[in-house]
Scaffold this motif. Structure first.
Motif, short mmCIF file in Angstrom:
data_model
loop_
_atom_site.label_atom_id
_atom_site.label_comp_id
_atom_site.label_asym_id
_atom_site.label_seq_id
_atom_site.Cartn_x
_atom_site.Cartn_y
_atom_site.Cartn_z
N SER A 47 -4.93 29.69 1.93
CA SER A 47 -5.72 30.77 2.52
C SER A 47 -7.20 30.39 2.54
O SER A 47 -7.57 29.29 2.13
N SER A 48 -8.04 31.32 3.00
CA SER A 48 -9.47 31.01 3.11
C SER A 48 -10.12 30.78 1.76
O SER A 48 -11.15 30.13 1.66
N GLY A 49 -9.52 31.32 0.72
CA GLY A 49 -10.04 31.12 -0.63
C GLY A 49 -9.08 31.69 -1.65
O GLY A 49 -8.07 32.31 -1.31
N MET A 50 -9.37 31.47 -2.92
CA MET A 50 -8.61 32.06 -4.02
C MET A 50 -9.53 32.16 -5.22
O MET A 50 -10.07 31.15 -5.68
N TYR A 51 -9.74 33.38 -5.70
CA TYR A 51 -10.51 33.55 -6.93
C TYR A 51 -9.73 32.89 -8.05
O TYR A 51 -8.58 33.25 -8.32
N ARG A 52 -10.34 31.92 -8.74
CA ARG A 52 -9.57 31.13 -9.70
C ARG A 52 -10.48 30.59 -10.80
O ARG A 52 -11.70 30.50 -10.62
N GLY A 53 -9.86 30.21 -11.90
CA GLY A 53 -10.62 29.62 -12.99
C GLY A 53 -9.69 28.89 -13.93
O GLY A 53 -8.48 29.16 -13.97
N TRP A 54 -10.24 27.95 -14.70
CA TRP A 54 -9.42 27.25 -15.67
C TRP A 54 -10.29 26.71 -16.80
O TRP A 54 -11.49 26.50 -16.64
N VAL A 55 -9.66 26.51 -17.96
CA VAL A 55 -10.36 26.00 -19.13
C VAL A 55 -9.34 25.30 -20.01
O VAL A 55 -8.16 25.67 -20.05
N ALA A 56 -9.78 24.27 -20.70
CA ALA A 56 -8.90 23.53 -21.62
C ALA A 56 -9.61 23.37 -22.96
O ALA A 56 -10.55 24.11 -23.28
N GLY A 57 -9.19 22.39 -23.73
CA GLY A 57 -9.71 22.21 -25.07
C GLY A 57 -11.18 21.87 -25.16
O GLY A 57 -11.79 22.01 -26.23
N ASP A 58 -11.77 21.42 -24.05
CA ASP A 58 -13.20 21.09 -24.08
C ASP A 58 -14.09 22.33 -23.99
O ASP A 58 -15.32 22.24 -24.05
N SER A 59 -13.46 23.51 -23.79
CA SER A 59 -14.17 24.80 -23.73
C SER A 59 -15.15 24.90 -22.58
O SER A 59 -16.10 25.69 -22.63
N VAL A 60 -14.94 24.12 -21.53
CA VAL A 60 -15.75 24.23 -20.31
C VAL A 60 -14.99 25.07 -19.30
O VAL A 60 -13.89 24.72 -18.88
N ALA A 61 -15.58 26.20 -18.91
CA ALA A 61 -14.95 27.09 -17.95
C ALA A 61 -15.30 26.66 -16.53
O ALA A 61 -16.45 26.38 -16.22
N HIS A 62 -14.28 26.61 -15.68
CA HIS A 62 -14.45 26.29 -14.26
C HIS A 62 -14.02 27.50 -13.45
O HIS A 62 -12.92 28.03 -13.66
N THR A 63 -14.84 27.95 -12.52
CA THR A 63 -14.48 29.07 -11.66
C THR A 63 -14.80 28.73 -10.21
O THR A 63 -15.76 28.02 -9.92
N GLY A 64 -13.97 29.24 -9.30
CA GLY A 64 -14.17 28.97 -7.88
C GLY A 64 -13.63 30.10 -7.03
O GLY A 64 -12.79 30.89 -7.47
N ILE A 65 -14.11 30.16 -5.80
CA ILE A 65 -13.63 31.15 -4.83
C ILE A 65 -13.10 30.46 -3.58
O ILE A 65 -11.96 30.64 -3.19
#
Length: 315
Positions: A287-305
């Motif tokens: 689709s045109s986008g997807m509100y999303r995010g992910w994080v692992a053991g490095d504790s760095v949060a990634h977010t995108g639209i």
């Protein structure tokens, strides 16, 4: 063993041409809040099931997303919410459909899994369980948002004119989370208000185990968002697990195939979040986008639209 968490706030994103910087920042903040909630569980050695519950509750509490407080309206001007949860060790699952009142529908889905012998309860039967178990309820005013009410009026007006609605934000919004904990257990949770101006009683893929939600420690955990009827017809979440199990495909290959080659040609606009053994993550969408995010053991949060707009922040 590391841990990993991925979340989504729906594939029905606001068109990039009409997204303001302020609104975009608010969406990223909402996603980050949900990542923090799930990450806090996993970093202390907690269970994937608890992490996805915490993350989805945070998304249900945020009125920007179509679940819980931000749920959309049916043609009758009512909110009907669906949710499901599943853990990968024993494939236990719980789901609810067509409810309004519980502050966090995902908690009610978990009660179905943990307190009954059933997988799915609907309507008044589900609400009776919620009351018996002491889940917090809210009045209709708590769930009301001006944006969702206006979306209903706009959609109904467009239908009256016979106009075609190309705005994904009114068609399919959902929230979800998938996680792998340090013990190697997987879990998935999905919650939604459904489609704007859906018929009363309509149920999409979100509470359907194998369509919008799936978890199996041997393969993957999935939470989907998109055109629910198509995701149900293609058993989208289970299809990914099957491709991994029987064809030996990687999570990324299997998830991409289902989203891009099965669902998209059939009109299944949307996407999904997936996590596999060892914490590998895949987040495909067509689709045109997807509100999303992910994080692992490095504790760095990634977010995108949208496709190429990922932001990072430390948790």
């Amino acid at each position: 063993m590391s841990f990993a968490l991925a979340i989504h706030g729906g594939a029905g994103t606001i068109l990039k041409s009409t997204m303001t910087p302020e609104k975009e920042a608010a969406y990223h903040a909402g996603l980050t809040t949900a990542l923090k909630a799930g990450h806090a569980v996993l970093k202390d050695g907690g269970a994937a099931l608890d992490a996805v519950t915490a993350a989805v509750c945070a998304l249900e509490d945020e009125p920007l997303f179509n679940a819980g407080r931000g749920a959309v309206y049916t043609t009758a001007g009512k909110q009907e919410m669906d949710a499901s949860i599943m853990e990968g060790a024993q494939r236990r699952a719980g789901a609810i459909a067509g409810v309004r009142g519980p502050r966090n529908p995902i908690r009610l889905a978990r009660l179905v899994m943990e307190k009954t012998e059933h997988v799915m309860l609907i309507g008044e039967g589900a609400l009776t369980l919620a009351r018996q178990q002491g889940l917090p309820f809210e009045e209709d005013d708590y769930f009301f948002t001006e944006a969702r009410w206006k979306a209903l009026q706009d959609t109904m007006a467009m239908r009256d004119r016979g106009a075609d609605d190309h705005d994904d934000s009114r068609k399919h919004g959902t929230v979800g989370a998938v996680a792998c904990d340090i013990h190697g257990n997987l879990a998935a949770a999905t919650s939604t208000g459904g489609m704007t101006a859906k018929l009363p009683g309509r149920v999409g893929d979100s509470p359907v185990i194998g369509a919008g939600t799936w978890a199996d420690n041997d393969t993957c955990a999935i939470s989907a968002t998109g055109h629910g009827e198509i995701f149900i017809r293609y058993a989208a979440a289970h299809e990914i697990a099957s491709r991994m199990r029987y064809l030996g495909e990687s999570l990324e290959v299997a998830a991409d195939h289902v989203v891009m080659k099965d669902l998209m040609p059939a009109g299944g606009s949307g996407g999904l979040i997936a996590v596999g053994k060892g914490g590998v993550i895949s987040l495909p969408f067509n689709s045109s986008g997807m509100y999303r995010g992910w994080v692992a053991g490095d504790s760095v949060a990634h977010t995108g639209i949208y496709k190429d707009d990922v932001r990072t922040a430390g948790l």
